[in-house]
Design a protein around this motif. Sequence first.
Motif, PDB file in Angstrom:
ATOM      1  N   MET A   2       0.815  -1.195   0.000  1.00  0.00           N
ATOM      2  CA  MET A   2       0.000   0.000   0.000  1.00  0.00           C
ATOM      3  C   MET A   2       0.863   1.267   0.000  1.00  0.00           C
ATOM      4  O   MET A   2       1.862   1.337   0.697  1.00  0.00           O
ATOM      5  CB  MET A   2      -0.887  -0.019   1.250  1.00  0.00           C
ATOM      6  CG  MET A   2      -1.809   1.148   1.365  1.00  0.00           C
ATOM      7  SD  MET A   2      -2.839   1.048   2.828  1.00  0.00           S
ATOM      8  CE  MET A   2      -3.857  -0.337   2.416  1.00  0.00           C
ATOM      9  N   SER A   3       0.450   2.264  -0.767  1.00  0.00           N
ATOM     10  CA  SER A   3       1.194   3.525  -0.782  1.00  0.00           C
ATOM     11  C   SER A   3       0.762   4.389   0.398  1.00  0.00           C
ATOM     12  O   SER A   3      -0.314   4.202   0.974  1.00  0.00           O
ATOM     13  CB  SER A   3       0.939   4.266  -2.089  1.00  0.00           C
ATOM     14  OG  SER A   3      -0.352   4.844  -2.085  1.00  0.00           O
ATOM     15  N   ALA A   4       1.596   5.355   0.732  1.00  0.00           N
ATOM     16  CA  ALA A   4       1.303   6.259   1.846  1.00  0.00           C
ATOM     17  C   ALA A   4       0.045   7.083   1.564  1.00  0.00           C
ATOM     18  O   ALA A   4      -0.720   7.381   2.493  1.00  0.00           O
ATOM     19  CB  ALA A   4       2.492   7.173   2.102  1.00  0.00           C
ATOM     20  N   ILE A   5      -0.213   7.419   0.311  1.00  0.00           N
ATOM     21  CA  ILE A   5      -1.400   8.206  -0.049  1.00  0.00           C
ATOM     22  C   ILE A   5      -2.666   7.387   0.184  1.00  0.00           C
ATOM     23  O   ILE A   5      -3.638   7.872   0.761  1.00  0.00           O
ATOM     24  CB  ILE A   5      -1.313   8.678  -1.517  1.00  0.00           C
ATOM     25  CG1 ILE A   5      -0.160   9.676  -1.672  1.00  0.00           C
ATOM     26  CG2 ILE A   5      -2.626   9.308  -1.968  1.00  0.00           C
ATOM     27  CD1 ILE A   5       0.173  10.024  -3.095  1.00  0.00           C
ATOM     28  N   ILE A   6      -2.636   6.133  -0.237  1.00  0.00           N
ATOM     29  CA  ILE A   6      -3.795   5.266  -0.046  1.00  0.00           C
ATOM     30  C   ILE A   6      -4.025   5.019   1.446  1.00  0.00           C
ATOM     31  O   ILE A   6      -5.159   5.044   1.923  1.00  0.00           O
ATOM     32  CB  ILE A   6      -3.623   3.937  -0.814  1.00  0.00           C
ATOM     33  CG1 ILE A   6      -3.634   4.214  -2.320  1.00  0.00           C
ATOM     34  CG2 ILE A   6      -4.712   2.953  -0.440  1.00  0.00           C
ATOM     35  CD1 ILE A   6      -3.258   3.022  -3.165  1.00  0.00           C
ATOM     36  N   GLN A   7      -2.947   4.811   2.191  1.00  0.00           N
ATOM     37  CA  GLN A   7      -3.084   4.604   3.630  1.00  0.00           C
ATOM     38  C   GLN A   7      -3.711   5.829   4.289  1.00  0.00           C
ATOM     39  O   GLN A   7      -4.605   5.700   5.125  1.00  0.00           O
ATOM     40  CB  GLN A   7      -1.741   4.305   4.286  1.00  0.00           C
ATOM     41  CG  GLN A   7      -1.888   4.072   5.786  1.00  0.00           C
ATOM     42  CD  GLN A   7      -0.604   4.180   6.568  1.00  0.00           C
ATOM     43  OE1 GLN A   7       0.256   4.977   6.235  1.00  0.00           O
ATOM     44  NE2 GLN A   7      -0.482   3.375   7.597  1.00  0.00           N
ATOM     45  N   LYS A   8      -3.257   7.013   3.918  1.00  0.00           N
ATOM     46  CA  LYS A   8      -3.793   8.239   4.512  1.00  0.00           C
ATOM     47  C   LYS A   8      -5.289   8.365   4.231  1.00  0.00           C
ATOM     48  O   LYS A   8      -6.063   8.725   5.113  1.00  0.00           O
ATOM     49  CB  LYS A   8      -3.039   9.456   3.973  1.00  0.00           C
ATOM     50  CG  LYS A   8      -3.431  10.748   4.634  1.00  0.00           C
ATOM     51  CD  LYS A   8      -2.553  11.890   4.216  1.00  0.00           C
ATOM     52  CE  LYS A   8      -2.973  13.142   4.958  1.00  0.00           C
ATOM     53  NZ  LYS A   8      -2.050  14.227   4.790  1.00  0.00           N
ATOM     54  N   GLY A  67       9.637  -0.238   9.252  1.00  0.00           N
ATOM     55  CA  GLY A  67       9.520   0.713   8.154  1.00  0.00           C
ATOM     56  C   GLY A  67       8.277   0.557   7.299  1.00  0.00           C
ATOM     57  O   GLY A  67       8.104   1.278   6.323  1.00  0.00           O
ATOM     58  N   SER A  68       7.385  -0.362   7.637  1.00  0.00           N
ATOM     59  CA  SER A  68       6.163  -0.529   6.852  1.00  0.00           C
ATOM     60  C   SER A  68       5.138   0.526   7.262  1.00  0.00           C
ATOM     61  O   SER A  68       5.275   1.192   8.281  1.00  0.00           O
ATOM     62  CB  SER A  68       5.603  -1.934   7.035  1.00  0.00           C
ATOM     63  OG  SER A  68       5.155  -2.090   8.353  1.00  0.00           O
ATOM     64  N   LEU A  69       4.095   0.647   6.473  1.00  0.00           N
ATOM     65  CA  LEU A  69       3.094   1.677   6.697  1.00  0.00           C
ATOM     66  C   LEU A  69       2.151   1.381   7.856  1.00  0.00           C
ATOM     67  O   LEU A  69       1.594   2.278   8.449  1.00  0.00           O
ATOM     68  CB  LEU A  69       2.272   1.902   5.431  1.00  0.00           C
ATOM     69  CG  LEU A  69       3.037   2.536   4.275  1.00  0.00           C
ATOM     70  CD1 LEU A  69       2.186   2.563   3.018  1.00  0.00           C
ATOM     71  CD2 LEU A  69       3.486   3.939   4.634  1.00  0.00           C
ATOM     72  N   GLY A  70       1.931   0.145   8.171  1.00  0.00           N
ATOM     73  CA  GLY A  70       1.036  -0.192   9.267  1.00  0.00           C
ATOM     74  C   GLY A  70      -0.393  -0.415   8.814  1.00  0.00           C
ATOM     75  O   GLY A  70      -0.645  -0.864   7.701  1.00  0.00           O
ATOM     76  N   PHE A  71      -1.353  -0.091   9.696  1.00  0.00           N
ATOM     77  CA  PHE A  71      -2.769  -0.310   9.421  1.00  0.00           C
ATOM     78  C   PHE A  71      -3.205   0.462   8.191  1.00  0.00           C
ATOM     79  O   PHE A  71      -2.796   1.599   8.020  1.00  0.00           O
ATOM     80  CB  PHE A  71      -3.590   0.154  10.637  1.00  0.00           C
ATOM     81  CG  PHE A  71      -5.064  -0.082  10.515  1.00  0.00           C
ATOM     82  CD1 PHE A  71      -5.592  -1.312  10.852  1.00  0.00           C
ATOM     83  CD2 PHE A  71      -5.897   0.902  10.065  1.00  0.00           C
ATOM     84  CE1 PHE A  71      -6.953  -1.545  10.749  1.00  0.00           C
ATOM     85  CE2 PHE A  71      -7.256   0.684   9.951  1.00  0.00           C
ATOM     86  CZ  PHE A  71      -7.788  -0.539  10.297  1.00  0.00           C
ATOM     87  N   PRO A  72      -3.995  -0.113   7.316  1.00  0.00           N
ATOM     88  CA  PRO A  72      -4.684  -1.389   7.424  1.00  0.00           C
ATOM     89  C   PRO A  72      -3.913  -2.581   6.838  1.00  0.00           C
ATOM     90  O   PRO A  72      -4.404  -3.704   6.867  1.00  0.00           O
ATOM     91  CB  PRO A  72      -5.960  -1.163   6.624  1.00  0.00           C
ATOM     92  CG  PRO A  72      -5.526  -0.243   5.544  1.00  0.00           C
ATOM     93  CD  PRO A  72      -4.494   0.657   6.183  1.00  0.00           C
TER      94      PRO A  72
END
Length: 132
Positions: A2-8, A67-72
């Motif tokens: 998942m990208s940071a934008i999608i996570q946000k 270093g991963s984005l985390g949830f979800p």
Amino acid sequence: MMSAIIQKKRLQYEEENLIENADQLPPNCSYKKMSDLAYVVQYIGEKGTLFEGAYIVVDIDLSGSNGSLGFPEQCPKITFRNNFQHLNVDQKGQLYMYLTNKETFCNGTTLLEIQQYYLQSVICGTSKYKSS
């Protein structure tokens, strides 16, 4: 991955979903957003349960590890404060069950479901608040 934008955007959706559906949380439950990746949930143990009248505080950490984005994409880290004792909670207060297991966590699980069902089932031994 998942990208940071999608996570946000997903986290933004989750916050909106919590606000819009606050009436679906148990009446003895409240939460506070501490940061984009952290919540504190407070419960008062329900009448007729093992934890009746107990003040229970739970930290939900949505940040990732290594270093991963985390949830979800990754399961949240759920930690009980106040020396909470339960079969699925270790001595450090960390919840261990299918929700927090990397192999069985479903990235479709919402923050509302975590507060509404998973934590409530640990505290009260019931899933009566699960939405349909």
